[in-house]
Design a protein around this motif. Structure first.
Motif, PDB file in Angstrom:
ATOM      1  N   ARG A 161       0.651  -1.060  -0.217  1.00 29.63           N
ATOM      2  CA  ARG A 161      -0.032   0.183   0.285  1.00 29.63           C
ATOM      3  C   ARG A 161       0.530   1.323  -0.299  1.00 29.63           C
ATOM      4  O   ARG A 161       0.068   2.381  -0.714  1.00 29.63           O
ATOM      5  CB  ARG A 161      -1.428   0.348   1.287  1.00 29.63           C
ATOM      6  CG  ARG A 161      -1.545  -0.975   1.242  1.00 29.63           C
ATOM      7  CD  ARG A 161      -2.516  -1.243   2.239  1.00 29.63           C
ATOM      8  NE  ARG A 161      -2.248  -1.014   3.690  1.00 29.63           N
ATOM      9  CZ  ARG A 161      -2.253  -3.108   3.905  1.00 29.63           C
ATOM     10  NH1 ARG A 161      -2.469  -3.282   3.591  1.00 29.63           N
ATOM     11  NH2 ARG A 161      -1.502  -2.926   5.166  1.00 29.63           N
ATOM     12  N   ASN A 162       1.628   1.313   0.430  1.00 27.84           N
ATOM     13  CA  ASN A 162       3.054   2.556   0.748  1.00 27.84           C
ATOM     14  C   ASN A 162       3.431   2.827  -0.919  1.00 27.84           C
ATOM     15  O   ASN A 162       3.496   3.931  -1.003  1.00 27.84           O
ATOM     16  CB  ASN A 162       4.004   1.773   1.456  1.00 27.84           C
ATOM     17  CG  ASN A 162       3.763   2.316   2.759  1.00 27.84           C
ATOM     18  OD1 ASN A 162       2.644   2.845   3.565  1.00 27.84           O
ATOM     19  ND2 ASN A 162       4.713   1.933   3.917  1.00 27.84           N
ATOM     20  N   ASN A 175       1.070   3.966  -2.709  1.00 26.32           N
ATOM     21  CA  ASN A 175       0.206   5.926  -2.416  1.00 26.32           C
ATOM     22  C   ASN A 175       1.485   6.574  -2.605  1.00 26.32           C
ATOM     23  O   ASN A 175       0.683   8.266  -2.723  1.00 26.32           O
ATOM     24  CB  ASN A 175       0.182   5.890  -0.997  1.00 26.32           C
ATOM     25  CG  ASN A 175      -1.482   5.365  -0.213  1.00 26.32           C
ATOM     26  OD1 ASN A 175      -1.824   5.477  -0.652  1.00 26.32           O
ATOM     27  ND2 ASN A 175      -0.740   4.962   1.258  1.00 26.32           N
ATOM     28  N   ASN A 193       1.301   6.351  -6.557  1.00 27.17           N
ATOM     29  CA  ASN A 193      -0.130   7.241  -7.256  1.00 27.17           C
ATOM     30  C   ASN A 193       0.138   6.310  -8.303  1.00 27.17           C
ATOM     31  O   ASN A 193      -0.705   6.313  -9.769  1.00 27.17           O
ATOM     32  CB  ASN A 193      -0.269   8.571  -7.902  1.00 27.17           C
ATOM     33  CG  ASN A 193      -1.189   8.877  -7.812  1.00 27.17           C
ATOM     34  OD1 ASN A 193      -2.099   8.409  -7.216  1.00 27.17           O
ATOM     35  ND2 ASN A 193      -1.748   9.436  -9.167  1.00 27.17           N
TER      36      ASN A 193
END
Length: 370
Positions: free
Chosen positions: A74-75, A78, A81
């Motif tokens: 998930r990092n 984020n 993008n």
């Protein structure tokens, strides 16, 4: 052919031990430590505080013929993008249908979670081992680098994956580095221009303080690199705890300007020369072999070098190379591998060449839209 997602201890053990079947009789493969693999794949790994993974085995007539992991960080999503996920820990016998089925299963798992691109191999992230070996199959990998058979490349392309990025490894004969004198001249000039600059070996008695400096520099220096995801404090502390027993203080070089962290250089002895002799186990016999063979390690691997953006191109990089290679010569090491370097990182490639590095291994990362 059966593809199964594994979650229980027996399945994870089969997942971890499968590579021994792929590389049986191959003198260039280095068995991983079983305990390290259990940690990397398990919930104790702080990477999984911001990531998820699923592990799959391919079976034929009940026998395991391949494995793969599907990974969502998930990092990464984020920071970059992009709805990109990863596959990793891919191993397979010479059986293309099994390979294709594994890649299909990983892609399906990612797609169900709204992932649009599958990239890999990452084991499990860009901060760990990654890439399939593209060139340089005639020698073992150094510590924390991969070794894979050439047919994996064919299997990726047949399954619709294309090159994403190549990674380079350079090798240098330490005693033959002719640029040492040039770097010594550079060093005197840099120190005149920056009187507050100090370049020194790490103080292992103040390891926690050194680690704080490395965290600060690493995430600053690498922030613009392809695919980079900053390591969390937990991840860096975990990695440091696992690596601390392997660190040679003279090969962890710190640079400071007026007492503030400016850069660091980290190399490790090539403990793969030891791990290749203990077959994945660190029991009492394995520990004895470890200490015995550790005295005979001939090579080092330069894992990483970072200089904060405001101090780049001022000569600090050259000083870090100089001090580390001086230390390596004093300790009797013969060769240094500098890896890995992105294929388009011209500045780092020039630095490797300055230290006598010759390009001797290439690795490839693949991707496809799913």
């Amino acid at each position: 052919m059966q593809i199964e997602q594994v979650t229980d201890k027996r399945g994870i053990d089969q997942f971890i031990r499968f590579p021994w079947k792929v590389y049986i009789g191959n003198p260039n493969w280095v068995p991983p430590l079983l305990s390290e693999m259990k940690f990397i794949l398990g919930p104790e790994n702080p990477f999984f505080h911001h990531a998820d993974a699923a592990y799959f085995l391919a079976r034929k007539d009940g026998d395991v013929v391949g494995r793969i992991a599907a990974i969502i960080d998930r990092n990464h999503i984020n920071i970059h993008n992009e709805q990109a996920g990863f596959f990793g820990f891919f191993e397979c016998l010479q059986d293309y249908p099994a390979a294709d089925a594994l890649l299909t299963a990983a892609a399906a798992w990612l797609r169900e979670r709204d992932i649009e691109i599958m990239r890999g191999p990452m084991n499990p992230s860009v901060n760990d081992e990654c890439g399939f070996l593209l060139e340089g199959l005639d020698s073992p990998p150094m510590i924390m680098m991969t070794y894979t058979p050439p047919y994996y490349l064919d299997y990726m392309e047949r399954s619709g994956l294309a090159k994403s990025k190549d990674l380079y490894a350079y090798i240098s004969i330490i005693k033959d580095v002719a640029s040492i004198r040039r770097l010594e001249r550079l060093a005197s000039g840099v120190k005149e221009k920056m009187p507050g600059l100090v370049v020194r070996p790490a103080n292992m008695k103040k390891f926690k303080n050194e680690l704080e400096a490395v965290k600060d520099i690493y995430n600053s220096a690498w922030s613009h690199n392809w695919g980079f995801v900053p390591m969390t404090d937990e991840e860096i502390e975990s990695l440091a705890k696992r690596l601390k027993p392997l660190i040679v203080a003279e090969l962890l070089i710190m640079a400071e300007v007026d007492g503030s962290p400016a850069g660091f250089f980290m190399a490790l002895p090539d403990y793969n020369q030891v791990f290749g002799k203990i077959n994945g186990r660190l029991g009492p016999v394995g520990i004895m072999k470890f200490f015995w063979h550790s005295r005979k390690i001939s090579d080092i691997r330069v894992l990483t070098m970072g200089v904060k953006e405001e101090y780049r191109k001022k000569g600090i990089e050259g000083l870090l190379y100089l001090e580390s290679f001086r230390a390596a010569m004093r300790k009797g090491y013969e060769r240094a591998e500098m890896s890995w370097v992105l294929e388009d990182n011209v500045l780092m490639m020039k630095g490797c060449e300055l230290m006598g590095g010759k390009l001797y291994k290439k690795y490839r990362i693949y991707e496809k839209k799913i």
